[in-house]
Design a protein around this motif. Structure first.
Motif, PDB file in Angstrom:
ATOM      1  N   VAL A   1     -34.548  32.115 -53.655  1.00 42.23           N
ATOM      2  CA  VAL A   1     -34.735  33.539 -53.930  1.00 42.23           C
ATOM      3  C   VAL A   1     -34.423  34.337 -52.670  1.00 42.23           C
ATOM      4  O   VAL A   1     -34.968  34.057 -51.603  1.00 42.23           O
TER       5      VAL A   1
ATOM      6  N   TYR B   1     -43.428  35.220 -56.810  1.00 44.41           N
ATOM      7  CA  TYR B   1     -42.825  34.201 -57.672  1.00 44.41           C
ATOM      8  C   TYR B   1     -42.664  32.887 -56.912  1.00 44.41           C
ATOM      9  O   TYR B   1     -43.032  31.818 -57.421  1.00 44.41           O
TER      10      TYR B   1
ATOM     11  N   ALA C   1     -31.771  33.375 -57.376  1.00 44.00           N
ATOM     12  CA  ALA C   1     -32.168  34.698 -57.866  1.00 44.00           C
ATOM     13  C   ALA C   1     -32.127  35.673 -56.699  1.00 44.00           C
ATOM     14  O   ALA C   1     -32.809  35.468 -55.691  1.00 44.00           O
TER      15      ALA C   1
ATOM     16  N   THR D   1     -39.740  40.182 -61.084  1.00 44.30           N
ATOM     17  CA  THR D   1     -40.408  39.061 -61.750  1.00 44.30           C
ATOM     18  C   THR D   1     -41.671  39.469 -62.483  1.00 44.30           C
ATOM     19  O   THR D   1     -42.237  38.681 -63.230  1.00 44.30           O
TER      20      THR D   1
ATOM     21  N   VAL E   1     -35.135  26.314 -56.643  1.00 42.26           N
ATOM     22  CA  VAL E   1     -34.818  27.738 -56.793  1.00 42.26           C
ATOM     23  C   VAL E   1     -34.758  28.380 -55.415  1.00 42.26           C
ATOM     24  O   VAL E   1     -35.660  28.192 -54.597  1.00 42.26           O
TER      25      VAL E   1
ATOM     26  N   LEU F   1     -34.613  33.573 -63.866  1.00 44.93           N
ATOM     27  CA  LEU F   1     -35.924  32.936 -63.738  1.00 44.93           C
ATOM     28  C   LEU F   1     -36.608  32.780 -65.086  1.00 44.93           C
ATOM     29  O   LEU F   1     -37.409  31.853 -65.278  1.00 44.93           O
TER      30      LEU F   1
END
Length: 361
Positions: A291, A306, A220, A225, A289, A201
Protein backbone atom coordinates in the motif's frame (compact mmCIF):
# COMPACT_ATOMS: atom_id res chain seq x y z
CA UNK A 1 -46.98 18.81 23.66
CA UNK A 2 -45.11 16.52 26.04
CA UNK A 3 -46.11 13.51 23.95
CA UNK A 4 -44.78 15.18 20.79
CA UNK A 5 -41.49 16.00 22.50
CA UNK A 6 -41.27 12.45 23.82
CA UNK A 7 -41.82 11.07 20.30
CA UNK A 8 -39.14 13.38 18.90
CA UNK A 9 -36.68 12.35 21.61
CA UNK A 10 -37.42 8.67 20.95
CA UNK A 11 -36.93 9.11 17.21
CA UNK A 12 -33.62 10.89 17.78
CA UNK A 13 -32.51 8.13 20.14
CA UNK A 14 -33.49 5.44 17.64
CA UNK A 15 -31.66 7.26 14.83
CA UNK A 16 -28.54 7.53 17.02
CA UNK A 17 -28.77 3.87 17.96
CA UNK A 18 -29.24 2.80 14.34
CA UNK A 19 -26.29 4.92 13.27
CA UNK A 20 -24.09 3.50 16.00
CA UNK A 21 -25.02 -0.17 15.61
CA UNK A 22 -25.76 -0.46 11.89
CA UNK A 23 -23.86 2.22 9.98
CA UNK A 24 -20.73 2.75 12.07
CA UNK A 25 -17.90 0.24 11.92
CA UNK A 26 -15.69 -0.99 14.72
CA UNK A 27 -13.39 1.42 16.51
CA UNK A 28 -10.11 1.35 14.56
CA UNK A 29 -8.10 3.75 16.69
CA UNK A 30 -5.89 0.96 18.00
CA UNK A 31 -4.54 0.61 14.45
CA UNK A 32 -3.29 4.22 14.36
CA UNK A 33 0.26 3.16 15.21
CA UNK A 34 3.46 3.05 13.19
CA UNK A 35 4.17 4.61 9.83
CA UNK A 36 5.54 1.67 7.88
CA UNK A 37 8.41 2.51 5.55
CA UNK A 38 8.72 6.27 5.12
CA UNK A 39 10.29 8.00 2.12
CA UNK A 40 11.19 11.62 1.39
CA UNK A 41 10.56 12.60 5.00
CA UNK A 42 10.86 16.36 5.46
CA UNK A 43 11.41 16.98 1.74
CA UNK A 44 9.98 20.31 0.50
CA UNK A 45 7.39 20.45 -2.24
CA UNK A 46 8.66 18.99 -5.49
CA UNK A 47 9.60 21.37 -8.29
CA UNK A 48 7.34 19.27 -10.51
CA UNK A 49 4.27 19.96 -8.37
CA UNK A 50 3.28 23.02 -10.41
CA UNK A 51 3.22 20.98 -13.63
CA UNK A 52 1.18 18.21 -12.02
CA UNK A 53 -1.31 20.71 -10.64
CA UNK A 54 -1.59 22.35 -14.05
CA UNK A 55 -2.59 19.01 -15.57
CA UNK A 56 -5.24 18.57 -12.90
CA UNK A 57 -6.51 22.10 -13.46
CA UNK A 58 -7.02 21.32 -17.15
CA UNK A 59 -9.83 18.95 -16.18
CA UNK A 60 -11.71 21.61 -14.20
CA UNK A 61 -12.67 24.09 -16.91
CA UNK A 62 -15.85 26.01 -15.88
CA UNK A 63 -18.92 24.67 -17.63
CA UNK A 64 -21.84 27.09 -17.00
CA UNK A 65 -25.27 26.15 -18.25
CA UNK A 66 -24.70 22.40 -18.30
CA UNK A 67 -26.68 19.89 -16.28
CA UNK A 68 -24.88 17.83 -13.64
CA UNK A 69 -24.78 14.80 -15.93
CA UNK A 70 -23.47 16.88 -18.83
CA UNK A 71 -20.75 18.28 -16.57
CA UNK A 72 -19.74 14.72 -15.67
CA UNK A 73 -19.48 13.79 -19.34
CA UNK A 74 -17.25 16.79 -20.02
CA UNK A 75 -15.14 16.03 -16.96
CA UNK A 76 -14.65 12.46 -18.19
CA UNK A 77 -13.49 13.60 -21.61
CA UNK A 78 -11.04 16.07 -20.12
CA UNK A 79 -9.77 13.55 -17.57
CA UNK A 80 -9.26 10.88 -20.24
CA UNK A 81 -7.22 13.28 -22.40
CA UNK A 82 -5.07 14.66 -19.56
CA UNK A 83 -2.00 12.70 -20.71
CA UNK A 84 -2.63 12.58 -24.44
CA UNK A 85 0.59 14.52 -25.03
CA UNK A 86 2.67 11.59 -23.78
CA UNK A 87 4.21 8.99 -26.09
CA UNK A 88 4.04 5.46 -24.74
CA UNK A 89 6.38 2.62 -25.52
CA UNK A 90 3.70 -0.06 -25.29
CA UNK A 91 1.09 -1.93 -27.30
CA UNK A 92 -2.59 -1.32 -26.51
CA UNK A 93 -5.12 -3.99 -27.44
CA UNK A 94 -8.83 -3.23 -26.95
CA UNK A 95 -10.90 -5.67 -24.88
CA UNK A 96 -14.68 -5.73 -25.23
CA UNK A 97 -16.51 -8.91 -24.31
CA UNK A 98 -19.15 -10.11 -21.89
CA UNK A 99 -16.58 -10.48 -19.10
CA UNK A 100 -14.26 -7.49 -19.45
CA UNK A 101 -14.04 -4.10 -21.14
CA UNK A 102 -10.92 -1.98 -21.43
CA UNK A 103 -7.53 -2.75 -22.92
CA UNK A 104 -4.48 -4.92 -22.62
CA UNK A 105 -1.29 -2.92 -22.09
CA UNK A 106 1.98 -4.59 -23.03
CA UNK A 107 5.40 -2.98 -22.68
CA UNK A 108 8.20 -4.29 -24.94
CA UNK A 109 9.09 -7.86 -24.01
CA UNK A 110 5.99 -8.36 -21.86
CA UNK A 111 5.15 -12.00 -21.14
CA UNK A 112 1.44 -12.52 -21.98
CA UNK A 113 1.19 -15.23 -19.33
CA UNK A 114 2.17 -12.84 -16.55
CA UNK A 115 -0.95 -10.73 -15.98
CA UNK A 116 -2.04 -7.82 -13.86
CA UNK A 117 -5.60 -6.58 -13.43
CA UNK A 118 -5.40 -2.81 -13.08
CA UNK A 119 -8.39 -0.90 -11.64
CA UNK A 120 -8.31 2.84 -12.28
CA UNK A 121 -9.26 5.60 -9.86
CA UNK A 122 -11.52 8.60 -10.33
CA UNK A 123 -13.98 8.50 -7.48
CA UNK A 124 -16.13 5.87 -9.25
CA UNK A 125 -17.33 8.73 -11.48
CA UNK A 126 -14.49 9.50 -13.91
CA UNK A 127 -11.41 7.69 -15.17
CA UNK A 128 -10.74 4.91 -17.65
CA UNK A 129 -8.07 2.63 -19.02
CA UNK A 130 -7.01 5.50 -21.28
CA UNK A 131 -6.66 8.08 -18.50
CA UNK A 132 -4.38 5.80 -16.50
CA UNK A 133 -1.94 4.74 -19.21
CA UNK A 134 0.95 6.52 -17.44
CA UNK A 135 0.53 3.97 -14.64
CA UNK A 136 -0.46 0.85 -16.60
CA UNK A 137 2.44 1.16 -19.06
CA UNK A 138 4.85 1.40 -16.15
CA UNK A 139 3.18 -1.53 -14.36
CA UNK A 140 3.59 -3.68 -17.46
CA UNK A 141 7.29 -2.87 -17.66
CA UNK A 142 7.85 -3.49 -13.95
CA UNK A 143 5.93 -6.77 -13.83
CA UNK A 144 7.32 -8.07 -17.11
CA UNK A 145 3.78 -8.95 -18.11
CA UNK A 146 0.56 -7.70 -19.67
CA UNK A 147 -1.82 -5.40 -17.81
CA UNK A 148 -5.58 -5.72 -18.22
CA UNK A 149 -6.83 -2.18 -17.55
CA UNK A 150 -10.60 -2.38 -17.21
CA UNK A 151 -13.37 0.14 -17.79
CA UNK A 152 -15.80 -0.75 -15.03
CA UNK A 153 -19.27 0.79 -14.87
CA UNK A 154 -19.26 4.25 -13.34
CA UNK A 155 -21.61 6.22 -11.12
CA UNK A 156 -24.09 7.88 -11.22
CA UNK A 157 -25.46 5.97 -14.20
CA UNK A 158 -24.79 2.70 -12.41
CA UNK A 159 -25.12 1.51 -8.82
CA UNK A 160 -21.99 1.52 -6.68
CA UNK A 161 -21.89 -2.28 -6.63
CA UNK A 162 -21.70 -2.59 -10.42
CA UNK A 163 -18.02 -1.65 -10.25
CA UNK A 164 -17.47 -4.44 -7.73
CA UNK A 165 -19.19 -6.94 -10.01
CA UNK A 166 -17.11 -5.83 -12.99
CA UNK A 167 -13.79 -6.25 -11.18
CA UNK A 168 -14.73 -9.71 -9.98
CA UNK A 169 -15.82 -10.81 -13.43
CA UNK A 170 -12.71 -9.39 -15.07
CA UNK A 171 -10.43 -11.13 -12.59
CA UNK A 172 -12.06 -14.49 -13.17
CA UNK A 173 -11.79 -13.98 -16.95
CA UNK A 174 -8.13 -12.91 -16.75
CA UNK A 175 -7.17 -16.11 -14.97
CA UNK A 176 -7.83 -18.04 -18.18
CA UNK A 177 -7.32 -15.38 -20.85
CA UNK A 178 -4.41 -13.21 -21.90
CA UNK A 179 -3.77 -10.69 -24.69
CA UNK A 180 -3.11 -13.54 -27.14
CA UNK A 181 -6.21 -15.54 -26.26
CA UNK A 182 -7.10 -18.35 -23.87
CA UNK A 183 -4.09 -19.52 -21.87
CA UNK A 184 -3.21 -20.24 -18.26
CA UNK A 185 -1.35 -17.54 -16.35
CA UNK A 186 2.05 -18.11 -14.78
CA UNK A 187 1.75 -15.12 -12.44
CA UNK A 188 -1.18 -12.93 -11.41
CA UNK A 189 -1.28 -9.46 -9.86
CA UNK A 190 -4.02 -6.99 -8.94
CA UNK A 191 -3.45 -3.25 -8.57
CA UNK A 192 -5.43 -0.05 -8.43
CA UNK A 193 -5.31 3.58 -7.36
CA UNK A 194 -7.71 5.65 -5.26
CA UNK A 195 -11.22 4.27 -5.93
CA UNK A 196 -9.49 1.48 -7.85
CA UNK A 197 -7.39 0.80 -4.76
CA UNK A 198 -10.60 0.39 -2.80
CA UNK A 199 -11.89 -2.07 -5.41
CA UNK A 200 -8.55 -3.91 -5.34
CA UNK A 201 -8.70 -4.45 -1.59
CA UNK A 202 -12.39 -5.37 -1.78
CA UNK A 203 -11.59 -7.97 -4.43
CA UNK A 204 -9.00 -9.91 -2.42
CA UNK A 205 -11.31 -11.46 0.23
CA UNK A 206 -13.79 -12.39 -2.50
CA UNK A 207 -11.08 -14.24 -4.41
CA UNK A 208 -10.17 -16.10 -1.22
CA UNK A 209 -13.78 -16.96 -0.40
CA UNK A 210 -14.48 -18.10 -3.96
CA UNK A 211 -11.41 -20.34 -3.73
CA UNK A 212 -10.04 -18.91 -6.95
CA UNK A 213 -6.36 -18.71 -7.67
CA UNK A 214 -4.97 -15.95 -5.46
CA UNK A 215 -2.83 -13.17 -6.90
CA UNK A 216 0.88 -13.42 -6.27
CA UNK A 217 0.61 -9.91 -4.93
CA UNK A 218 -1.62 -6.83 -4.85
CA UNK A 219 -0.85 -3.10 -4.93
CA UNK A 220 -3.16 -0.36 -3.65
CA UNK A 221 -2.20 3.28 -4.27
CA UNK A 222 -3.85 5.88 -2.02
CA UNK A 223 -6.85 3.62 -1.34
CA UNK A 224 -9.98 4.70 0.54
CA UNK A 225 -10.62 1.74 2.83
CA UNK A 226 -13.24 3.11 5.23
CA UNK A 227 -16.46 4.54 3.81
CA UNK A 228 -17.60 5.51 7.32
CA UNK A 229 -15.00 8.30 7.15
CA UNK A 230 -13.66 7.61 10.62
CA UNK A 231 -9.98 8.19 9.79
CA UNK A 232 -8.54 11.19 11.66
CA UNK A 233 -6.48 12.22 8.62
CA UNK A 234 -9.66 13.06 6.66
CA UNK A 235 -10.28 16.33 8.53
CA UNK A 236 -6.68 16.76 9.66
CA UNK A 237 -5.17 16.67 6.14
CA UNK A 238 -7.96 18.47 4.27
CA UNK A 239 -5.76 21.54 4.03
CA UNK A 240 -2.65 19.72 2.78
CA UNK A 241 -4.28 17.37 0.29
CA UNK A 242 -3.93 19.33 -2.95
CA UNK A 243 -6.06 16.93 -4.99
CA UNK A 244 -8.88 15.80 -2.67
CA UNK A 245 -8.86 18.69 -0.22
CA UNK A 246 -10.58 21.34 -2.38
CA UNK A 247 -13.40 18.98 -3.29
CA UNK A 248 -13.93 17.32 0.07
CA UNK A 249 -12.93 19.97 2.62
CA UNK A 250 -16.54 21.08 3.08
CA UNK A 251 -17.73 17.48 3.34
CA UNK A 252 -15.14 16.80 6.04
CA UNK A 253 -16.75 19.50 8.17
CA UNK A 254 -20.21 17.89 8.09
CA UNK A 255 -21.40 15.81 11.07
CA UNK A 256 -20.23 12.25 10.55
CA UNK A 257 -23.65 10.82 11.38
CA UNK A 258 -25.20 12.86 8.57
CA UNK A 259 -22.53 11.61 6.15
CA UNK A 260 -23.22 8.01 7.13
CA UNK A 261 -26.93 8.38 6.48
CA UNK A 262 -26.35 10.18 3.17
CA UNK A 263 -23.94 7.47 2.05
CA UNK A 264 -26.37 4.70 2.99
CA UNK A 265 -29.34 6.36 1.31
CA UNK A 266 -27.38 7.31 -1.82
CA UNK A 267 -25.52 4.03 -2.40
CA UNK A 268 -28.05 1.60 -0.96
CA UNK A 269 -25.34 -0.21 1.01
CA UNK A 270 -24.18 0.26 4.58
CA UNK A 271 -20.98 2.37 4.63
CA UNK A 272 -19.38 -0.13 7.02
CA UNK A 273 -20.03 -3.08 4.69
CA UNK A 274 -16.64 -4.68 3.89
CA UNK A 275 -17.53 -4.67 0.19
CA UNK A 276 -17.15 -0.87 0.17
CA UNK A 277 -15.05 -0.58 3.36
CA UNK A 278 -12.46 -3.37 3.09
CA UNK A 279 -10.80 -2.37 6.36
CA UNK A 280 -13.80 -3.85 8.23
CA UNK A 281 -13.66 -7.24 6.51
CA UNK A 282 -11.94 -10.53 7.30
CA UNK A 283 -8.36 -9.76 6.31
CA UNK A 284 -6.88 -13.15 7.11
CA UNK A 285 -5.44 -15.42 4.44
CA UNK A 286 -4.76 -12.66 1.92
CA UNK A 287 -1.82 -12.51 -0.54
CA UNK A 288 1.03 -10.01 -0.06
CA UNK A 289 -0.28 -6.46 -0.31
CA UNK A 290 1.74 -3.28 -0.87
CA UNK A 291 0.00 0.00 0.00
CA UNK A 292 1.35 3.41 -1.03
CA UNK A 293 0.05 6.67 0.42
CA UNK A 294 1.09 10.28 0.92
CA UNK A 295 1.37 11.37 4.54
CA UNK A 296 -0.23 14.70 3.65
CA UNK A 297 -3.33 13.30 1.94
CA UNK A 298 -6.72 12.79 3.52
CA UNK A 299 -6.62 9.01 3.06
CA UNK A 300 -3.37 8.47 4.96
CA UNK A 301 -5.02 6.82 7.97
CA UNK A 302 -7.29 4.73 5.73
CA UNK A 303 -4.14 3.17 4.31
CA UNK A 304 -2.34 2.84 7.63
CA UNK A 305 -5.31 1.28 9.42
CA UNK A 306 -5.86 -1.24 6.64
CA UNK A 307 -2.24 -2.40 6.67
CA UNK A 308 -2.09 -2.64 10.48
CA UNK A 309 -5.35 -4.56 10.63
CA UNK A 310 -4.29 -6.93 7.83
CA UNK A 311 -1.01 -7.63 9.60
CA UNK A 312 -2.88 -8.25 12.86
CA UNK A 313 -4.96 -10.83 10.97
CA UNK A 314 -1.77 -12.58 9.81
CA UNK A 315 -1.70 -11.32 6.22
CA UNK A 316 1.55 -9.94 4.73
CA UNK A 317 0.86 -6.25 4.19
CA UNK A 318 3.35 -3.41 3.78
CA UNK A 319 2.78 0.34 4.10
CA UNK A 320 5.09 2.73 2.27
CA UNK A 321 4.46 6.46 2.59
CA UNK A 322 5.89 9.62 1.04
CA UNK A 323 5.86 13.03 2.61
CA UNK A 324 4.45 16.18 1.04
CA UNK A 325 3.21 14.79 -2.25
CA UNK A 326 -0.06 14.31 -4.11
CA UNK A 327 -2.80 11.72 -3.88
CA UNK A 328 -1.85 9.05 -6.49
CA UNK A 329 1.36 10.90 -7.36
CA UNK A 330 2.44 7.86 -9.41
CA UNK A 331 0.45 9.11 -12.40
CA UNK A 332 2.71 12.20 -12.61
CA UNK A 333 5.92 10.44 -13.56
CA UNK A 334 8.44 11.87 -14.41
CA UNK A 335 7.12 15.28 -13.31
CA UNK A 336 7.26 14.24 -9.65
CA UNK A 337 10.47 12.52 -8.52
CA UNK A 338 8.48 10.75 -5.80
CA UNK A 339 6.71 8.84 -8.57
CA UNK A 340 9.97 7.35 -9.81
CA UNK A 341 10.90 6.40 -6.26
CA UNK A 342 7.53 4.74 -5.77
CA UNK A 343 7.89 2.67 -8.94
CA UNK A 344 11.28 1.42 -7.76
CA UNK A 345 9.59 0.07 -4.63
CA UNK A 346 6.76 -1.46 -6.68
CA UNK A 347 9.35 -3.16 -8.88
CA UNK A 348 11.05 -4.62 -5.81
CA UNK A 349 7.72 -5.88 -4.50
CA UNK A 350 6.74 -7.53 -7.79
CA UNK A 351 10.17 -9.15 -8.13
CA UNK A 352 9.86 -10.54 -4.62
CA UNK A 353 6.37 -12.03 -4.91
CA UNK A 354 6.81 -13.38 -8.46
CA UNK A 355 10.38 -13.27 -9.78
CA UNK A 356 10.82 -12.99 -13.52
CA UNK A 357 14.27 -13.01 -15.07
CA UNK A 358 13.20 -11.23 -18.23
CA UNK A 359 11.25 -8.44 -16.53
CA UNK A 360 12.26 -5.02 -17.88
CA UNK A 361 13.57 -2.51 -15.36
Amino acid sequence: MKIVLLIIVCLIALAWLFTRLVLTGEDLRRFDTGNGQRFATGRPESTGLAGAMARLASTNVPRPGLSRQQQIYVKRRLFDSMFDDLVYEARFTPVDNADARGEWVAAPGADPDRRMLYIHGGGMVVGSARSHRPITVRMSALSGGAVLAIDYRLMPEHHRLRSVEDTRQAYRWMLANGPDGAAAATAIFVAGDSAGGNLTLSLLPWIRDQQLRAPNGAIAISPPTDSTLSSPSIPANAGTDYMLGPAFKSIARMPRAALLWLSWLHNGIRPNDPVVSPVFGDLSGLPPVLVHVSETEMLYDDARRYVNRARAAGSPATLQSWDNTLHVWHIFDPELPEAGEAYIEIGKFLAKVAPHQKAPT
